[in-house]
Design a protein around this motif. Structure first.
Motif, PDB file in Angstrom:
ATOM      1  N   ARG A 239       0.834  -1.208   0.000  1.00  0.00           N
ATOM      2  CA  ARG A 239       0.000   0.000   0.000  1.00  0.00           C
ATOM      3  C   ARG A 239       0.865   1.253   0.000  1.00  0.00           C
ATOM      4  O   ARG A 239       0.616   2.196  -0.766  1.00  0.00           O
ATOM      5  CB  ARG A 239      -0.920  -0.020   1.219  1.00  0.00           C
ATOM      6  N   LEU A 240       1.914   1.257   0.828  1.00  0.00           N
ATOM      7  CA  LEU A 240       2.804   2.409   0.918  1.00  0.00           C
ATOM      8  C   LEU A 240       3.575   2.626  -0.387  1.00  0.00           C
ATOM      9  O   LEU A 240       3.701   3.751  -0.874  1.00  0.00           O
ATOM     10  CB  LEU A 240       3.782   2.217   2.076  1.00  0.00           C
ATOM     11  N   ASN A 241       4.071   1.517  -0.967  1.00  0.00           N
ATOM     12  CA  ASN A 241       4.856   1.620  -2.200  1.00  0.00           C
ATOM     13  C   ASN A 241       4.047   2.194  -3.355  1.00  0.00           C
ATOM     14  O   ASN A 241       4.596   2.821  -4.262  1.00  0.00           O
ATOM     15  CB  ASN A 241       5.392   0.251  -2.610  1.00  0.00           C
ATOM     16  N   ASN A 242       2.746   1.957  -3.327  1.00  0.00           N
ATOM     17  CA  ASN A 242       1.903   2.385  -4.440  1.00  0.00           C
ATOM     18  C   ASN A 242       1.031   3.585  -4.118  1.00  0.00           C
ATOM     19  O   ASN A 242       0.197   3.983  -4.939  1.00  0.00           O
ATOM     20  CB  ASN A 242       1.018   1.220  -4.892  1.00  0.00           C
ATOM     21  N   ALA A 243       1.228   4.180  -2.932  1.00  0.00           N
ATOM     22  CA  ALA A 243       0.395   5.316  -2.542  1.00  0.00           C
ATOM     23  C   ALA A 243       0.565   6.483  -3.500  1.00  0.00           C
ATOM     24  O   ALA A 243      -0.394   7.147  -3.885  1.00  0.00           O
ATOM     25  CB  ALA A 243       0.734   5.753  -1.121  1.00  0.00           C
ATOM     26  N   HIS A 244       1.809   6.726  -3.949  1.00  0.00           N
ATOM     27  CA  HIS A 244       2.050   7.851  -4.853  1.00  0.00           C
ATOM     28  C   HIS A 244       1.426   7.637  -6.218  1.00  0.00           C
ATOM     29  O   HIS A 244       1.155   8.584  -6.938  1.00  0.00           O
ATOM     30  CB  HIS A 244       3.557   8.077  -5.029  1.00  0.00           C
ATOM     31  N   GLU A 245       1.160   6.354  -6.569  1.00  0.00           N
ATOM     32  CA  GLU A 245       0.565   6.093  -7.878  1.00  0.00           C
ATOM     33  C   GLU A 245      -0.906   6.471  -7.923  1.00  0.00           C
ATOM     34  O   GLU A 245      -1.513   6.509  -8.981  1.00  0.00           O
ATOM     35  CB  GLU A 245       0.706   4.601  -8.229  1.00  0.00           C
TER      36      GLU A 245
END
Length: 253
Positions: A239-245
């Motif tokens: 979730r954190l890794n893809n939050a910026h996406e």
């Protein structure tokens, strides 16, 4: 290998593309959101920073989970790409290559450049490990009905006996069909379906506990352990890794 058509993908949640097939192969790159591509034999989850390849003539449909951004290119003479469908993780270099090739001029003057860029993409795909984002579907009609029930409502905790009986099967036959036709036990298949469903909730901003509940887990710790076993990271990290996406400014133009 030639580009026949390229397009930018920008879809709202639950955008649906009905069953169809192409005379060309199709490459997808997803930057934001999640796309499910279903063939007659499997479902494939395309999540942020993944590349999906679906060869020519493969009948399929697709739908989005959350607002989805990315790009796709249709290719002819794609003999250097895998003969079967697949999804691969894509590092920033491969994602930039896909963005560049999807925006390339398709005129004859750019033919050499097309081929060079596509050759690099094909090399990168060949070197990448296959992402664990495939869910094989049983071919038996009755077992397929059970699978479709589980996919439509992963949060429901129906017992195997009730599911089997509803579709005219014994529990033993249901287990045998799933094992023979999907390569997974019934329990493993159900867990995989739930974990893939949870990725969509996480990408839409749900907390780990909310995603766990929405895909049928009463125990959050068990959900975290199953997710990490499958993807090598916790759902919180995913979730954190893809939050910026999920931010609009990162969408493909």
């Amino acid at each position: 290998m030639l580009i026949v058509q390229s397009q930018t993908l920008s879809h709202q949640s639950k955008h649906h593309t009905p069953w169809h097939q192409h005379a060309t192969g199709q490459l997808f790159a997803i930057r934001r959101g999640m796309m499910i591509v279903q063939t007659e034999r499997a479902q494939w989850a395309l999540t942020p920073a993944t590349i999906g390849w679906f060869p020519a003539g493969l009948r399929h449909c697709a739908w989005t989970v959350g607002e989805t951004e990315g790009c796709s290119v249709q290719l002819s003479q794609a003999d250097v790409l895998p003969t079967g469908a697949g999804v691969w993780p894509a590092d920033p270099f491969l994602m930039l290559l896909m963005e560049r090739v999807s925006n390339i001029d398709l005129t004859h003057t750019q033919l050499s450049r097309q081929q060079h860029l596509l050759a690099v993409i094909a090399d990168e795909i060949r070197l990448a490990p296959v992402a664990p984002l495939q869910l094989l579907l049983p071919t038996d009609r009755r077992a397929r009905q059970v699978a479709e029930q589980l996919l439509l409502a992963p949060e429901r905790n129906q017992q195997q006996a009730a599911l089997a009986s509803h579709c005219g099967l014994s529990v033993r036959t249901l287990r045998r069909l799933f094992s023979e036709q999907t390569g997974l036990s019934f329990s493993q298949w159900r867990q995989q379906a739930r974990i893939l469903a949870s990725m969509g909730w996480l990408l839409q901003g749900e907390t780990v506990s909310e995603a766990a509940a929405k895909c049928g887990y009463d125990n959050v710790s068990a959900f975290i352990a199953a997710f990490k076993l499958r993807f090598g990271m916790t759902p919180g990290t995913f979730r954190l890794n893809n939050a910026h996406e999920s931010r609009p400014e990162h969408a493909l133009r």
